[in-house]
Design an enzyme around this catalytic site. Structure first.
Site, short mmCIF file in Angstrom:
data_model
loop_
_atom_site.label_atom_id
_atom_site.label_comp_id
_atom_site.label_asym_id
_atom_site.label_seq_id
_atom_site.Cartn_x
_atom_site.Cartn_y
_atom_site.Cartn_z
N GLU A 147 0.81 -1.22 0.00
CA GLU A 147 0.00 0.00 0.00
C GLU A 147 0.84 1.27 0.00
O GLU A 147 0.40 2.32 0.47
CB GLU A 147 -0.97 0.01 1.19
CG GLU A 147 -1.90 -1.18 1.24
CD GLU A 147 -2.94 -1.09 2.35
OE1 GLU A 147 -3.62 -0.05 2.45
OE2 GLU A 147 -3.07 -2.07 3.11
N LYS A 165 -11.69 0.67 4.98
CA LYS A 165 -13.15 0.84 5.02
C LYS A 165 -13.62 1.95 4.09
O LYS A 165 -14.81 2.02 3.77
CB LYS A 165 -13.62 1.14 6.45
CG LYS A 165 -13.27 0.09 7.48
CD LYS A 165 -13.76 0.51 8.87
CE LYS A 165 -13.28 -0.44 9.94
NZ LYS A 165 -11.80 -0.39 10.13
N PRO A 229 -8.71 -2.65 20.97
CA PRO A 229 -8.59 -2.45 19.53
C PRO A 229 -8.83 -3.75 18.76
O PRO A 229 -8.83 -4.83 19.34
CB PRO A 229 -7.13 -1.99 19.37
CG PRO A 229 -6.43 -2.70 20.49
CD PRO A 229 -7.41 -2.75 21.64
N TYR A 231 -6.76 -4.78 16.44
CA TYR A 231 -5.43 -5.38 16.29
C TYR A 231 -4.47 -4.61 17.20
O TYR A 231 -4.64 -3.41 17.46
CB TYR A 231 -4.95 -5.38 14.84
CG TYR A 231 -4.97 -4.03 14.14
CD1 TYR A 231 -3.83 -3.22 14.12
CD2 TYR A 231 -6.11 -3.58 13.49
CE1 TYR A 231 -3.85 -1.99 13.48
CE2 TYR A 231 -6.13 -2.36 12.84
CZ TYR A 231 -5.00 -1.56 12.84
OH TYR A 231 -5.01 -0.35 12.22
N TYR A 232 -3.45 -5.34 17.68
CA TYR A 232 -2.59 -4.79 18.73
C TYR A 232 -1.29 -4.20 18.18
O TYR A 232 -0.20 -4.64 18.50
CB TYR A 232 -2.33 -5.86 19.79
CG TYR A 232 -3.60 -6.19 20.55
CD1 TYR A 232 -4.09 -5.36 21.54
CD2 TYR A 232 -4.33 -7.34 20.24
CE1 TYR A 232 -5.26 -5.66 22.23
CE2 TYR A 232 -5.50 -7.65 20.93
CZ TYR A 232 -5.95 -6.80 21.91
OH TYR A 232 -7.12 -7.09 22.58
N HIS A 235 -2.73 2.49 16.84
CA HIS A 235 -3.18 3.26 15.69
C HIS A 235 -4.29 4.22 16.12
O HIS A 235 -4.97 4.01 17.11
CB HIS A 235 -3.68 2.34 14.57
CG HIS A 235 -4.74 1.37 15.00
ND1 HIS A 235 -4.47 0.25 15.75
CD2 HIS A 235 -6.09 1.37 14.79
CE1 HIS A 235 -5.59 -0.41 15.99
NE2 HIS A 235 -6.59 0.24 15.42
N VAL A 236 -4.46 5.27 15.33
CA VAL A 236 -5.47 6.29 15.58
C VAL A 236 -6.40 6.37 14.37
O VAL A 236 -5.94 6.43 13.23
CB VAL A 236 -4.83 7.68 15.83
CG1 VAL A 236 -5.91 8.74 16.02
CG2 VAL A 236 -3.90 7.63 17.04
N HIS A 237 -7.70 6.34 14.62
CA HIS A 237 -8.69 6.45 13.56
C HIS A 237 -8.99 7.93 13.29
O HIS A 237 -9.12 8.73 14.22
CB HIS A 237 -9.98 5.74 13.95
CG HIS A 237 -9.79 4.27 14.21
ND1 HIS A 237 -10.01 3.30 13.26
CD2 HIS A 237 -9.37 3.61 15.32
CE1 HIS A 237 -9.75 2.12 13.76
NE2 HIS A 237 -9.36 2.27 15.02
#
Length: 308
Positions: A147, A165, A229, A231-232, A235-237
């Protein structure tokens, strides 16, 4: 010899064989897809894409009247196919493990209280038990192996890119994610006062990127962190502020980045020392041990319950 598995780019969705529905909202189904020598479990998460602002009645192939009353009427409508406006977004997990199947299955939720003691005894060992392969996809993004063309900002501390998403087109549905590079940062519990500059940098760059690319002013996006979360790797959404009702924005699960920064600035180890209350699904690996341990959490009766 292990079976060779098709890469995500070579998955043929037409070859999917349905087995059962895992959840209805969003529609998530379990089935199988072919690998080199056998069929393996696959999960399809199917969502309607946001309607493009360019859609007009001319894009309708047909309509059907449902009901009318005075000046009001209700209709079903079917859109003509447009290559630039897909109808569905399909996320594929293949091959899917039993852990994935449990994660994406509809779950009954119960609120649990996680004290620092329960975190140390139950939750941290659970997090530590996950092999690095579970978040290899995060490492691939951060290393540029995957990516790379989607990266919006990168620094030695974190990278910012669109979340899977988002359809990459509909601005009101904007959804980005900032991935911290430090593998020792697994969740909210690991944050201390020295991490405030990292969190402030994520906030500043997120606001800069959404302004320069999509014209969203400060306050135009909501930044939050999940606990637990999905996944560990910390991260910030980053989502458009007008979005409402996202599954990950539930009270108890989503913690505003601004609030986290404020708390750490006031009390350097507050996230280590506080008790968290959050919903946990009955398919989650922490469900059984945390539910069993709830009797250990002190319960303070309210004045009404005390009869005062």
């Amino acid at each position: 010899m292990a079976d060779s598995v098709a890469t995500s780019s070579s998955v043929d969705l037409q070859a999917f064989e349905f087995e059962r529905v895992l959840d209805e909202n969003p529609l998530t189904v379990l089935g199988t897809l072919p690998s080199t020598t056998q069929r393996l479990p696959a999960i399809l998460r199917i969502e309607k894409t946001a309607l493009a602002s360019s859609i007009t009645p001319a894009d309708l192939s047909s309509t059907k009247l449902i009901e009318n009353n005075d000046i009001y009427s209700w209709h079903f409508g079917w859109l003509k196919q447009r290559e630039d406006v897909p109808d569905l977004k399909i996320n594929v997990v293949f091959p899917a493990t039993e852990v994935h199947i449990r994660k994406y299955s509809k779950q009954d939720i119960i609120l649990v209280h996680e004290t620092p003691q329960l975190y140390a005894r139950i939750v941290k060992p659970y997090i530590d038990s996950f092999p690095a392969s579970r978040t290899q996809w995060v490492s691939d993004i951060l290393s540029g192996a995957s990516e790379a063309s989607k990266i919006l900002f990168s620094s030695p501390a974190f990278a910012l890119l669109p979340d899977m998403k988002w359809d990459l087109t509909t601005v009101p549905a904007l959804y980005l994610v900032a991935l911290a590079r430090d593998p020792a940062l697994r969740s909210l519990r690991d944050l201390r006062a020295p991490h405030v500059p990292l969190l402030e940098a994520i906030r500043a760059e997120a606001h800069r990127v959404v302004w320069e690319r999509w014209g969203l002013e400060r306050g135009g996006v909501r930044l939050y962190v999940h606990y637990q979360p999905s996944y560990y790797r910390f991260h910030v959404h980053v989502v458009h502020a007008s979005q409402a009702g996202l599954m990950g924005m539930t009270v108890g699960q989503a913690h505003l980045l601004d609030d986290i920064i404020s708390m750490l600035s006031l009390a350097p180890s507050i996230l280590e020392d506080m008790t968290f209350t959050y919903g946990l699904g009955n398919q989650h690996g922490l469900y059984a041990p945390l539910v069993a341990a709830q009797a250990e959490v002190p319960f303070v009766a309210t004045a009404a319950q005390d009869g005062h």
